[in-house]
Structure formats: structure tokens, C-alpha cells
Design a protein around this motif. Structure first.
Motif, PDB file in Angstrom:
ATOM      1  N   GLU A 186       0.776  -1.091   0.028  1.00  0.00           N
ATOM      2  CA  GLU A 186       0.126  -0.013  -0.085  1.00  0.00           C
ATOM      3  C   GLU A 186       0.849   1.128  -0.185  1.00  0.00           C
ATOM      4  OE1 GLU A 186      -3.501   0.478   0.668  1.00  0.00           O
ATOM      5  OE2 GLU A 186      -3.881  -1.550  -0.129  1.00  0.00           O
ATOM      6  N   ILE A 187       1.926   1.149   0.969  1.00  0.00           N
ATOM      7  CA  ILE A 187       2.825   2.400   0.723  1.00  0.00           C
ATOM      8  C   ILE A 187       3.572   2.539  -0.477  1.00  0.00           C
ATOM      9  CG2 ILE A 187       4.898   3.338   1.829  1.00  0.00           C
ATOM     10  CD1 ILE A 187       3.971   1.818   4.626  1.00  0.00           C
ATOM     11  N   LYS A 188       4.022   1.576  -1.298  1.00  0.00           N
ATOM     12  CA  LYS A 188       4.522   1.858  -2.319  1.00  0.00           C
ATOM     13  C   LYS A 188       3.692   2.107  -3.671  1.00  0.00           C
ATOM     14  CE  LYS A 188       6.681  -2.421  -2.558  1.00  0.00           C
ATOM     15  NZ  LYS A 188       7.274  -3.608  -2.777  1.00  0.00           N
ATOM     16  N   MET A 189       2.446   1.683  -3.369  1.00  0.00           N
ATOM     17  CA  MET A 189       1.281   2.175  -4.321  1.00  0.00           C
ATOM     18  C   MET A 189       1.243   3.736  -4.188  1.00  0.00           C
ATOM     19  SD  MET A 189      -1.655  -0.346  -4.115  1.00  0.00           S
ATOM     20  CE  MET A 189      -2.758   0.523  -4.980  1.00  0.00           C
ATOM     21  N   LEU A 190       1.118   4.328  -3.132  1.00  0.00           N
ATOM     22  CA  LEU A 190       1.140   5.984  -2.911  1.00  0.00           C
ATOM     23  C   LEU A 190       2.561   6.448  -3.410  1.00  0.00           C
ATOM     24  CD1 LEU A 190      -0.147   6.237   0.783  1.00  0.00           C
ATOM     25  CD2 LEU A 190      -1.216   6.847  -1.441  1.00  0.00           C
ATOM     26  N   LEU A 191       3.669   5.862  -3.256  1.00  0.00           N
ATOM     27  CA  LEU A 191       4.887   6.235  -3.787  1.00  0.00           C
ATOM     28  C   LEU A 191       4.789   6.456  -5.527  1.00  0.00           C
ATOM     29  CD1 LEU A 191       8.004   5.033  -1.934  1.00  0.00           C
ATOM     30  CD2 LEU A 191       6.923   7.115  -1.743  1.00  0.00           C
ATOM     31  N   ALA A 192       4.046   5.385  -6.070  1.00  0.00           N
ATOM     32  CA  ALA A 192       4.041   5.232  -7.331  1.00  0.00           C
ATOM     33  C   ALA A 192       3.075   6.407  -7.862  1.00  0.00           C
ATOM     34  CB  ALA A 192       3.276   3.752  -7.788  1.00  0.00           C
ATOM     35  N   GLU A 193       2.426   6.842  -7.163  1.00  0.00           N
ATOM     36  CA  GLU A 193       1.587   8.093  -7.547  1.00  0.00           C
ATOM     37  C   GLU A 193       1.838   9.453  -7.227  1.00  0.00           C
ATOM     38  OE1 GLU A 193      -2.237   6.779  -5.589  1.00  0.00           O
ATOM     39  OE2 GLU A 193      -2.601   5.067  -6.805  1.00  0.00           O
ATOM     40  N   ASP A 194       2.975   9.407  -6.761  1.00  0.00           N
ATOM     41  CA  ASP A 194       3.991  10.420  -6.309  1.00  0.00           C
ATOM     42  C   ASP A 194       3.233  11.144  -5.098  1.00  0.00           C
ATOM     43  OD1 ASP A 194       6.256  11.981  -6.631  1.00  0.00           O
ATOM     44  OD2 ASP A 194       5.348  13.602  -7.482  1.00  0.00           O
ATOM     45  N   ASP A 195       2.167  10.463  -4.385  1.00  0.00           N
ATOM     46  CA  ASP A 195       1.554  11.108  -3.045  1.00  0.00           C
ATOM     47  C   ASP A 195       2.522  11.131  -2.125  1.00  0.00           C
ATOM     48  OD1 ASP A 195      -0.546  11.628  -4.432  1.00  0.00           O
ATOM     49  OD2 ASP A 195      -1.682   9.593  -4.154  1.00  0.00           O
ATOM     50  N   LEU A 196       3.478  11.997  -2.032  1.00  0.00           N
ATOM     51  CA  LEU A 196       4.672  11.756  -1.059  1.00  0.00           C
ATOM     52  C   LEU A 196       4.199  11.991   0.578  1.00  0.00           C
ATOM     53  CD1 LEU A 196       7.478  13.921  -3.063  1.00  0.00           C
ATOM     54  CD2 LEU A 196       6.989  11.284  -2.912  1.00  0.00           C
ATOM     55  N   ALA A 197       3.510  12.781   0.717  1.00  0.00           N
ATOM     56  CA  ALA A 197       2.887  13.143   2.074  1.00  0.00           C
ATOM     57  C   ALA A 197       2.303  12.005   2.554  1.00  0.00           C
ATOM     58  CB  ALA A 197       2.378  14.471   2.303  1.00  0.00           C
ATOM     59  N   PRO A 198       1.288  11.548   1.788  1.00  0.00           N
ATOM     60  CA  PRO A 198       0.364  10.560   2.309  1.00  0.00           C
ATOM     61  C   PRO A 198       1.483   9.204   2.382  1.00  0.00           C
ATOM     62  CG  PRO A 198      -0.869  11.578   0.626  1.00  0.00           C
ATOM     63  CD  PRO A 198       0.527  12.332   0.621  1.00  0.00           C
ATOM     64  N   ALA A 199       2.281   9.032   1.502  1.00  0.00           N
ATOM     65  CA  ALA A 199       3.180   7.980   1.552  1.00  0.00           C
ATOM     66  C   ALA A 199       3.924   7.738   2.889  1.00  0.00           C
ATOM     67  CB  ALA A 199       3.941   7.544   0.370  1.00  0.00           C
ATOM     68  N   GLY A 200       4.349   9.108   3.154  1.00  0.00           N
ATOM     69  CA  GLY A 200       5.207   9.311   4.510  1.00  0.00           C
ATOM     70  C   GLY A 200       4.625   9.173   5.662  1.00  0.00           C
ATOM     71  N   ARG A 201       3.199   9.665   5.661  1.00  0.00           N
ATOM     72  CA  ARG A 201       2.556   9.298   6.809  1.00  0.00           C
ATOM     73  C   ARG A 201       1.822   7.872   7.146  1.00  0.00           C
ATOM     74  NH1 ARG A 201       0.487  14.561   5.110  1.00  0.00           N
ATOM     75  NH2 ARG A 201      -1.083  13.732   4.049  1.00  0.00           N
ATOM     76  N   LEU A 202       1.786   7.313   6.228  1.00  0.00           N
ATOM     77  CA  LEU A 202       1.342   5.800   6.329  1.00  0.00           C
ATOM     78  C   LEU A 202       2.602   5.052   6.715  1.00  0.00           C
ATOM     79  CD1 LEU A 202      -0.655   3.616   6.039  1.00  0.00           C
ATOM     80  CD2 LEU A 202      -0.084   3.216   3.496  1.00  0.00           C
TER      81      LEU A 202
END
Length: 254
Positions: A186-202
């Protein structure tokens, strides 16, 4: 008159060098980014960019790569190159061959795979956050397939509700044999979408989960260092996330 007792022709002993400060990755428990770019032919357009990719994914500036290898890249362009390299690392699919070749050249210049992570970690923003998020994901993968840890996690989740940040990203308690690996995905999916802050918070919430889990598995072979690694990851993620979120905050007094 002072007499010297040094042997003729022998240089005086050098003063002991001070130890270099420990980098973030020196005690992260992670020695690889997991990235292995394939070989490629001699193709070097000015900028290599794949047809797709999220916003912010601009490919790799080959001119900057060549200057970097020669030691002639100014610091401002090096920061841009680090941002581009980090964006590639954040993608789930391997890049096209020319970009992979550029990645390999950067990796070779900095000294290898682990050194690539350490180099990227010097640049606040996307490079630092992505490398620290990927380090956390590697911890999830490392400990997520250990059955005693899986059992301890199930018991922990059965006794206390999941964190609000994790509740939508973890499977039900009764079917959570791969909970940590799923969370990493799930975290890597957020990175793939360039959602940096949500990825970092998760990722930070996942690090909190590992820290909570650590005392319950301290005696499990191979898991004794989980607590220290989770705390190290948690501290690093907070720092990197703050640097990403800071530009989005309004100036004081507005």
C-alpha cells in the motif's frame, strides 16, 4: 636542549582521525535499495522520460548524469538529479532501458546500491522521503514473513484497535498472515502515484506499529533488533516528512 627519540627517516605518528558522523543508513538495517537496473546500449538523448508516470516524474537528465560522473555537476543540478533518481526508485515497474542505464551510471559513481540510498538521503524533499519510506518497506518485508511475528501481530491487533491511519490499509485480523507485506504494498502504491506526504504518513504509522510490536517479539530469534530499527525508522521518517510538508504550510501571521 630537547632531544628527539624518533627513528631517522620515520615520519611522526599521525594524529588519530575523528570518526565520521554516522549516516542515517549506517544503522538502518537496510543495505540495499532493491533496485537492480538492467544493462543497456549506448543511447543518451538529452532527457529520457517514459510515456507515462505520475506528475513530478520527469525522467533522468542524461547531461547531468555525465557531468556528475566527471565531478563537474554543480550542487543545484545535483539536487535536481537526486530528485529525478528518487522518482524512478519510487516506481513499481522497472524503467525503460535508457533510464535504467542512467540509474546504473549514477549508482556506480556513488559506489554501489547502499551508497545510492545514502547519497539520496542527503537531499531533503522527495529523495530523502522516498529512501526512508523504502527503508521502512524493507523492514516490513524483512519481518513480515516470520511466523512468530505474524502471530504476535495478530494478538496485538486483537487486543487494541488499529491506528486510524492504518485501519483502511490492513486486512482483517483473522486473515492477516500477510498484513505487514500488504501494508508495504500500500505504501509503495502511494509512492508510485507521487503522493509523497500520504506515503510518508502511512509509513510513519507502520513504523509506529513495528515499534509497538517489538516488545512482544524481543525473544524471537532474529527479531531482537526490531525495536531499535523501528525507532530509527520512525525518527527518520518524521524528519523527512516535515521537510516535505513544510512548503505546503502557510507563513506565520497569515
Amino acid at each position: 636542549m630537547t632531544t628527539s627519540h624518533e627513528e631517522p627517516g620515520r615520519a611522526p605518528d599521525a594524529a588519530p582521525e575523528e570518526a565520521a558522523p554516522e549516516s542515517y543508513f549506517a544503522s538502518s538495517g537496510i543495505r540495499s535499495s532493491g533496485y537492480a537496473p538492467p544493462a543497456s546500449g549506448p543511447r543518451s538523448p538529452e532527457r529520457l522520460s517514459p510515456p507515462g508516470g505520475p506528475s513530478g516524474y520527469e525522467g533522468v537528465d542524461i547531461g547531468a548524469v555525465h557531468a556528475f560522473r566527471r565531478g563537474r555537476l554543480e550542487s543545484s543540478r545535483e539536487a535536481v538529479l537526486a530528485d529525478q533518481v528518487a522518482a524512478v526508485l519510487g516506481q513499481p515497474e522497472p524503467p525503460c532501458t535508457p533510464i535504467a542505464s542512467a540509474m546504473r551510471q549514477v549508482m556506480q559513481h556513488v559506489g554501489g546500491d547502499a551508497e545510492l540510498l545514502a547519497w539520496l538521503d542527503r537531499f531533503p524533499g522527495r529523495p530523502q522521503l522516498i529512501t526512508r519510506v523504502l527503508t521502512l518497506v524493507a523492514l516490513l518485508d524483512r519481518f513480515g514473513d516470520c511466523w512468530p511475528i505474524v502471530g504476535a501481530l495478530r494478538e496485538l491487533r486483537a487486543r487494541a484497535p488499529d491506528s486510524p491511519l492504518l485501519v483502511d490499509h490492513l486486512p482483517p485480523v483473522e486473515t492477516d498472515d500477510s498484513a505487514l507485506a500488504c501494508l508495504g504494498g500500500e505504501i509503495k502504491m502511494l509512492l508510485a502515484e507521487d503522493d509523497l506526504a500520504p506515503a510518508g504518513r502511512l509509513a510513519l504509522a507502520a513504523a509506529d506499529l513495528l515499534a509497538d510490536l517489538a516488545p512482544h517479539v524481543a525473544k524471537v530469534p532474529g527479531a531482537g533488533e526490531l525495536g531499535a530499527l523501528a525507532e530509527r525508522s520512525r525518527t527518520g521518517l518524521r524528519e523527512a516528512l516535515a521537510a516535505v510538508e513544510a512548503p505546503a504550510k502557510e507563513p506565520a501571521g497569515r
